[in-house]
Write an enzyme that holds these catalytic residues in place. Structure first.
Site, short mmCIF file in Angstrom:
data_model
loop_
_atom_site.label_atom_id
_atom_site.label_comp_id
_atom_site.label_asym_id
_atom_site.label_seq_id
_atom_site.Cartn_x
_atom_site.Cartn_y
_atom_site.Cartn_z
N ASP A 1 -12.55 11.51 41.65
CA ASP A 1 -11.74 11.80 42.85
C ASP A 1 -10.31 11.30 42.69
O ASP A 1 -9.35 11.95 43.11
CB ASP A 1 -12.36 11.13 44.10
CG ASP A 1 -13.57 11.90 44.61
OD1 ASP A 1 -13.91 12.94 43.99
OD2 ASP A 1 -14.16 11.49 45.62
N GLU B 1 -12.42 21.41 40.54
CA GLU B 1 -11.33 20.84 39.73
C GLU B 1 -10.29 21.92 39.44
O GLU B 1 -9.61 21.89 38.42
CB GLU B 1 -11.91 20.19 38.47
CG GLU B 1 -12.30 21.09 37.33
CD GLU B 1 -13.47 22.03 37.57
OE1 GLU B 1 -13.84 22.28 38.74
OE2 GLU B 1 -14.01 22.55 36.58
N ARG C 1 4.68 22.96 32.19
CA ARG C 1 5.19 21.69 32.74
C ARG C 1 4.10 21.03 33.60
O ARG C 1 3.91 19.81 33.53
CB ARG C 1 6.43 21.99 33.59
CG ARG C 1 7.26 20.78 33.88
CD ARG C 1 8.66 21.16 34.30
NE ARG C 1 8.67 21.77 35.61
CZ ARG C 1 9.41 22.80 35.95
NH1 ARG C 1 10.19 23.40 35.08
NH2 ARG C 1 9.38 23.28 37.18
N1 LIG Z 1 -15.16 13.65 41.44
C1 LIG Z 1 -15.29 14.89 41.88
N2 LIG Z 1 -15.84 15.81 41.11
C2 LIG Z 1 -15.97 17.08 41.57
C3 LIG Z 1 -15.55 17.43 42.86
N3 LIG Z 1 -15.82 18.76 43.02
C4 LIG Z 1 -16.37 19.20 41.89
N4 LIG Z 1 -16.46 18.20 41.01
C5 LIG Z 1 -17.03 18.21 39.67
O1 LIG Z 1 -16.29 19.00 38.78
C6 LIG Z 1 -17.12 19.31 37.66
C7 LIG Z 1 -16.85 20.71 37.22
O2 LIG Z 1 -17.62 20.96 36.10
P1 LIG Z 1 -17.65 22.33 35.34
O3 LIG Z 1 -17.53 23.48 36.34
O4 LIG Z 1 -18.82 22.35 34.43
O5 LIG Z 1 -16.30 22.41 34.54
P2 LIG Z 1 -15.70 21.39 33.49
O6 LIG Z 1 -16.63 20.30 33.14
O7 LIG Z 1 -14.34 20.98 33.99
O8 LIG Z 1 -15.53 22.33 32.25
P3 LIG Z 1 -14.42 23.43 31.96
O9 LIG Z 1 -13.83 23.83 33.29
O10 LIG Z 1 -15.15 24.55 31.32
O11 LIG Z 1 -13.41 22.80 31.07
C8 LIG Z 1 -18.57 19.10 38.12
O12 LIG Z 1 -19.09 17.98 37.47
C9 LIG Z 1 -18.42 18.82 39.62
O13 LIG Z 1 -19.39 17.90 40.09
C10 LIG Z 1 -14.97 16.41 43.69
O14 LIG Z 1 -14.58 16.63 44.84
N5 LIG Z 1 -14.88 15.16 43.16
#
Ligand SMILES: Nc1nc2c(ncn2[C@@H]2O[C@H](COP(=O)(O)OP(=O)(O)OP(=O)(O)O)[C@@H](O)[C@H]2O)c(=O)[nH]1
Length: 367
Positions: free
Chosen positions: A201, A227, A247
């Site tokens: 977060d 994300e 950037r």
């Molecule tokens: N800490 C946190 N994590 C989050 C939140 N929303 C989503 N996530 C996490 O973001 C991660 C996204 O994972 P993936 O969709 O597999 O994507 P990635 O690991 O970034 O892989 P790539 O996008 O392919 O590079 C998951 O582990 C979600 O639990 C949030 O509000 N807070």
């Protein structure tokens, strides 16, 4: 008031008298037009703070003239600043509080000092208006919260979708086109897994700040997924957009956070596309999203540009023509235009410079 309301339910002459009293009361209420009753009635007609202040200013000015009304407040960390009129060096300032809660500061300005009697009336009118002001502030707070992401405090996906639609309408009307960058943190799941969700977060919050710091104040940053961030950039071309995307990614790479398991850093991938004339918001987003997908597929930590839009230039020409032709008078967006054109084509006005057969774009087929 009926002399005795219970006689309304008793049979006989008392009931007739009570009904006559009641009728007189309702007529009197309808005729009642004193300033406080009218203000009270009007203030319940809207939950929009700007409209509410305009009503208050209008009613107040009918009894206590003033040069300027200023209302300032902070709702969901966003400033509310409403100014009606101008000028005036003397002022009366009121902090609006109800039930221990603060609902802003209302200030009246005038060239001539406010007399005590005038201040009494202003205070009575504020006393009449304060409930409506409180309701409008609460409504405003709820509305703003529904468009804000709770983790980062920046606008959320819903706000993004509204903004994208707005940009598409503006772009199609004025020809002023926008850029869209979609930026996604790389392997964010492993950040969560390794450093914990709380650190994840913190990274998201730092990312929002980094993107804001790497863009202009006229650009808007949204968190549109776990994300994933969307950035809408007015007045931008391909070459500048790729520089901004890089950037942004560079600013994200600079983020360093301490955690129990050591320092944390991340990289990001980006896809971008410039809005095409006549293109729908969904089609524009899809092109940028496909570019982001390619950036991920090409190994991440890079930027990819969207493919050019299909057929939208022709659709835009048709949109312009549609405005000139009274027979083709509705519909918006390339998809809808094609249908509209096909439907209305047979009854076109016959002016060949506007909608005659020679002007028919090749991809438009009768419905
Ligand atoms: N800490 C946190 N994590 C989050 C939140 N929303 C989503 N996530 C996490 O973001 C991660 C996204 O994972 P993936 O969709 O597999 O994507 P990635 O690991 O970034 O892989 P790539 O996008 O392919 O590079 C998951 O582990 C979600 O639990 C949030 O509000 N807070």
């Amino acid at each position: 008031m009926p002399s005795n309301p219970t006689s309304l339910t008793s049979p006989g002459p008392e009931r007739a008298q009570a009904l006559a009293d009641l009728e007189r009361l309702s007529l009197q209420w309808q005729r009642d037009d004193d300033i406080f009753t009218r203000l009270c009635r009007r203030m319940t007609t809207t939950l929009d703070l700007q409209e509410l202040m305009a009503i208050f200013a209008e009613e107040l000015a009918s009894v206590v003239p003033f040069d300027r009304l200023s209302y300032q407040h902070t709702v969901e960390d966003q400033p509310v600043d409403i100014q009606i009129g101008q000028g005036g060096n003397h002022r009366c300032e009121y902090g609006l509080n109800l039930g221990g809660e603060h609902f802003g500061v209302l200030t009246l300005y005038r060239r001539l000092r406010f007399a005590k009697q005038e201040q009494t009336v202003i205070e009575q009118m504020l006393g009449t208006a304060i409930n409506s002001i409180r309701n409008a502030c609460r409504y405003d707070a709820m509305w703003r919260a529904s468009l804000t992401d709770v983790v980062t405090g920046i606008p959320n996906k819903r706000a993004f979708e509204d903004a994208l639609e707005r940009e598409v309408s503006l772009g199609n009307r004025h020809g002023d086109l926008c850029g869209l960058i979609l930026c996604d943190l790389d392997r964010f799941k492993s950040v969560n897994d390794r450093y914990g969700h709380m650190t994840g977060d913190r990274i998201l919050r730092a990312t929002a700040l980094a993107i804001q710091g790497a863009t202009r104040s006229t650009d808007t940053v949204y968190r549109i997924g776990g994300e994933e961030f969307g950035i809408i950039l007015p007045h931008i071309g391909d070459r500048e957009c790729i520089l901004v995307a890089d950037r942004i990614r560079n600013a994200i790479t600079q983020i360093r956070l301490d955690s129990d398991s050591g320092p944390v850093s991340v990289t990001a991938s980006a896809g971008f596309g410039i809005q095409a004339r006549g293109e729908s918001a969904a089609a524009w987003f899809k092109r940028a999203d496909e570019a982001l997908y390619r950036a991920k597929a090409d190994g991440r930590d890079c930027t990819r540009q969207a493919e050019p839009a299909q057929n939208t230039d022709i659709a835009f020409i048709d949109a312009r023509r549609r405005n000139d032709c009274p027979h083709i008078a509705h519909g918006s967006g390339a998809q809808e235009l094609r249908t509209t054109y096909a439907l209305f084509r047979p009854t076109a006005c016959g002016d060949s410079s506007v909608c005659g057969p020679d002007a028919s774009p090749p991809f438009l087929q009768p419905a």
